[in-house]
Enzyme design. Sequence first.
Site, short mmCIF file in Angstrom:
data_model
loop_
_atom_site.label_atom_id
_atom_site.label_comp_id
_atom_site.label_asym_id
_atom_site.label_seq_id
_atom_site.Cartn_x
_atom_site.Cartn_y
_atom_site.Cartn_z
N TYR A 156 0.81 -1.22 0.00
CA TYR A 156 0.00 0.00 0.00
C TYR A 156 0.85 1.27 0.00
O TYR A 156 0.42 2.30 -0.50
CB TYR A 156 -0.92 0.02 1.23
N LYS A 202 3.38 -15.52 2.54
CA LYS A 202 3.61 -16.28 1.31
C LYS A 202 5.11 -16.56 1.24
O LYS A 202 5.82 -16.17 0.29
CB LYS A 202 3.10 -15.46 0.11
N ASP A 235 -2.63 -18.58 0.62
CA ASP A 235 -3.62 -19.28 -0.23
C ASP A 235 -4.34 -20.36 0.58
O ASP A 235 -5.55 -20.50 0.53
CB ASP A 235 -2.97 -19.84 -1.52
N ASP A 259 -6.32 -7.22 3.90
CA ASP A 259 -7.44 -6.59 3.19
C ASP A 259 -8.30 -7.67 2.53
O ASP A 259 -9.52 -7.69 2.66
CB ASP A 259 -6.88 -5.63 2.13
N ASP A 263 -12.27 -9.30 3.75
CA ASP A 263 -13.50 -9.34 2.93
C ASP A 263 -14.03 -10.77 2.88
O ASP A 263 -15.23 -11.01 2.96
CB ASP A 263 -13.23 -8.87 1.49
C1 IPM Z 1 -10.51 -1.59 3.51
C2 IPM Z 1 -10.68 -0.95 2.17
C3 IPM Z 1 -9.53 0.02 1.92
C4 IPM Z 1 -8.23 -0.76 1.96
C5 IPM Z 1 -9.65 0.83 0.61
C6 IPM Z 1 -10.94 1.61 0.56
C7 IPM Z 1 -8.47 1.74 0.42
O1 IPM Z 1 -10.76 -1.93 1.18
O2 IPM Z 1 -10.46 -0.85 4.52
O3 IPM Z 1 -10.42 -2.81 3.59
O4 IPM Z 1 -7.85 -1.38 0.96
O5 IPM Z 1 -7.60 -0.77 3.02
MG MG Z 2 -10.85 -3.90 1.96
#
Ligand code: IPM
Ligand code: MG
Length: 381
Positions: A156, A202, A235, A259, A263
Amino acid sequence: MGGMTAAAQREAPPGAELKVAVLGGDGVGPEVTAAAMQVLEAAVRNESVTLSLTARPVGWKAVLEGGSPLPEATLQACLAADAVFLGAVGHPDAIGQPRDRLPETGLLGLRKALACWANLRPVRVPPSLVGVSASTPERVRGTDVMILRELGGGLYYGEPRGEKDGKAWNTMVYSEDEVQRIARLGLSLARGRHGRLTSVDKANVLEVSRLWRRVVDETAAEKGHGVEVDHMLVDRAAMELMLNPTQFDVLLTENLFGDILSDQAGALVGSLGALGSASLGDGTDLYEPVHGSAPDIAGKGVANPLGAMASVALMLRHTFRMEASAQRVESAYEAVLADGIRTVDVKEPGQEPVGTTAFTDAVLERIESTTESAAITEGVR
Ligand code: IPM
Ligand code: MG
């Protein structure tokens, strides 16, 4: 970080003013933020503290107003606050804009400016939501994972980065110090939970991951007393998270892996809308739901405010040290979910979904009734 310094370990003193900078942002951000702030107000109403909220723009909204996704006045309000709440950033119109006009650049700049290097993303599947999980109820029941995502480094922020002559590049870089400080936090979180830390990397491919793994082991040897540490390739971790999520206690990983895995963890709970997060470090603590701005449903009044409410509970817990209030918020929304009051993303077949406002009102009612009964009990004593 407010949340990690010794001074902030204490509970908010009576009469304290709790200053929160409120950044609704883009898409569903403002809707879930409004809901979350109502919950925050209700949760502290009977405590001897006052809440002072300062709203400021961020993300695409701020770009449209003045050109920068993180305006100076917003940053100053955040730096002056005890905690920052951010709804979401991101807008379809922003795609293709130069980096300094991207809503995400505002958020990444804010995390940097607030020195947030640790992102806590707790993933608990309440019994009432096992039926909507993307995994099976048997596999997911009892899941309680703390995803600890390194937030200040990795791809990042790594340099060099850029695009030229038909090529683009980013750099994944971590120093030993960066890995050591997040590993220490992971070990201390694990000690306060079930004593297990799984570090995800990884290392079969990346030099960065090999350094990461070595430093995690060294830190564990030094500071890991009583914590069982293991390593897993990312993975495989993605698969294990779906097949056997209850094996995890603290899952420690670098910025991008965290990240992605968080999700995926949203799918375990049935919806990304359900997860909250705390970003802590050496400055002001930042709280954000894990979900994005969801432009497809923005403004329709259907967004799930659960992740935002979970973030408020984390704020009460980590910055204000008001554990009872944090738990009151968590039990309130869990009870509402158990009553079958759900937004569309977490509803079960046969349930009529409610909108953001109706869900929020139900949570507020719960908080108020539990606050009242707490007050009565206190009076009796
Ligand atoms: C999160 C989001 C952010 C990230 C984006 C919006 C920059 O996906 O907080 O997970 O990648 O950190
Ligand atoms: Mg995210």
